[in-house]
Design a protein around this motif. Structure first.
Motif, short mmCIF file in Angstrom:
data_model
loop_
_atom_site.label_atom_id
_atom_site.label_comp_id
_atom_site.label_asym_id
_atom_site.label_seq_id
_atom_site.Cartn_x
_atom_site.Cartn_y
_atom_site.Cartn_z
N LYS A 8 0.84 -1.20 0.00
CA LYS A 8 0.00 0.00 0.00
C LYS A 8 0.87 1.24 0.00
CE LYS A 8 -3.83 -1.93 2.62
NZ LYS A 8 -4.53 -1.85 3.90
N GLY A 9 1.92 1.21 0.81
CA GLY A 9 2.84 2.36 0.87
C GLY A 9 3.50 2.60 -0.48
N ALA A 12 0.95 4.14 -2.81
CA ALA A 12 0.75 5.56 -2.52
C ALA A 12 1.92 6.38 -3.05
CB ALA A 12 0.58 5.78 -1.01
N GLU A 48 -4.66 16.04 -2.58
CA GLU A 48 -4.30 15.29 -1.39
C GLU A 48 -4.39 13.80 -1.75
OE1 GLU A 48 -3.34 16.26 1.60
OE2 GLU A 48 -3.74 18.41 1.49
N ASP A 50 -3.63 11.05 -0.14
CA ASP A 50 -4.24 10.16 0.86
C ASP A 50 -5.77 10.19 0.75
OD1 ASP A 50 -1.67 9.63 1.73
OD2 ASP A 50 -1.77 11.08 3.37
N SER A 51 -6.32 11.39 0.62
CA SER A 51 -7.78 11.52 0.49
C SER A 51 -8.26 10.91 -0.82
CB SER A 51 -8.19 12.99 0.53
OG SER A 51 -7.90 13.54 1.78
N LEU A 53 -6.96 8.43 -2.48
CA LEU A 53 -6.95 6.97 -2.40
C LEU A 53 -8.06 6.43 -1.52
CD1 LEU A 53 -3.13 6.18 -2.25
CD2 LEU A 53 -4.68 5.96 -4.19
N THR A 54 -8.39 7.11 -0.45
CA THR A 54 -9.46 6.60 0.42
C THR A 54 -10.85 6.79 -0.19
OG1 THR A 54 -9.58 8.66 1.68
CG2 THR A 54 -8.15 6.92 2.54
N SER A 164 1.05 16.84 -6.11
CA SER A 164 0.48 15.90 -5.15
C SER A 164 0.92 16.31 -3.75
CB SER A 164 0.95 14.49 -5.46
OG SER A 164 2.34 14.37 -5.22
N THR A 166 1.04 14.57 0.19
CA THR A 166 0.79 13.54 1.19
C THR A 166 1.41 14.03 2.48
OG1 THR A 166 2.83 12.34 0.74
CG2 THR A 166 0.89 11.65 -0.50
N GLN A 167 1.23 13.29 3.52
CA GLN A 167 1.75 13.72 4.81
C GLN A 167 3.27 13.84 4.81
OE1 GLN A 167 0.23 10.91 7.63
NE2 GLN A 167 -1.86 11.66 7.45
N THR A 181 -8.73 18.14 -4.88
CA THR A 181 -8.87 16.71 -4.59
C THR A 181 -10.30 16.22 -4.82
OG1 THR A 181 -7.13 16.92 -2.93
CG2 THR A 181 -8.49 14.93 -2.84
#
Length: 198
Positions: A8-9, A12, A48, A50-51, A53-54, A164, A166-167, A181
């Motif tokens: 998953k990492g 991402a 974003e 992360d957003s 992908l979720t 892009s 990400t955190q 996003t």
């Protein structure tokens, strides 16, 4: 499960690099609502990851399918390991109680069990290699899906740069008006038709 988290990492991370490549400015229209960099005609936006992908249903379906496949692999391997463990205990019991007709017969059984153990290890390596290969294929499909959408999307929007975030990225601050996003998620989900086969 640790392998899936690593996958998953990696996925991402692949998506992060994807957005760095998606700066194709085919559209020439400018919109009053699209922010531009001060003193230039350059329009910038960010996503974003992360957003994305979720909320992207295609990614969620792929992720669910991969988790299910990993669980099936784990179940298969656990059943085979339990069976092998039982045979090894039975071998040990027979060995301690002189249950073999000859020493050669005990050595044959030992060799058979060792081969079965090697076969199980090879099966585990093959199944996880196949899973990783499928996950890489899925990552490419995800990237292609997002890339193709962004090309069409950007023909109308005319961004010079889509970044892009990400955190762990270098983007420390960005005005929320530059965040596209939800537009990207909505567009991707509108295009996505779930497969009926699983």
């Amino acid at each position: 499960m640790k392998k899936m988290n690593v996958l998953k990492g990696l996925l991402a991370l692949a998506v992060v690099f994807l957005f760095a490549q998606c700066t194709d400015n085919k559209g020439t229209s400018t919109e009053a609502s699209a922010p531009a960099v001060a003193g230039t005609n350059m329009k910038i936006a960010y996503v974003e990851v992360d957003s994305l992908l979720t909320k992207y249903r295609y990614w969620n379906d792929l992720n669910e399918l991969m988790i299910q496949k990993e669980e099936n692999i784990r179940t298969t391997l656990n059943e085979k390991a339990k069976e092998l463990d039982g045979e090894m205990r039975e071998f040990q019991r027979k060995l301690e109680n002189n249950g073999f007709a000859s020493r050669e017969r005990a050595e044959q059984e030992n060799a058979r069990l060792l081969q079965k153990q090697r076969d199980l290890q090879q099966l585990q390596e093959k199944l996880y290699a196949d899973l990783q290969a499928e996950n890489q294929k899925n990552s490419l499909q995800l990237r292609d899906s997002i890339n193709s959408f962004l090309k069409v999307y950007n023909q109308k929007k005319g961004y010079s740069l889509i970044i892009s975030n990400t955190q762990l990225d270098n983007l420390l601050f960005a005005d929320k008006s530059l965040d596209i996003t939800q537009e990207i998620v909505d567009g991707l989900n509108a295009r996505y038709t779930p497969s009926t086969k699983k």
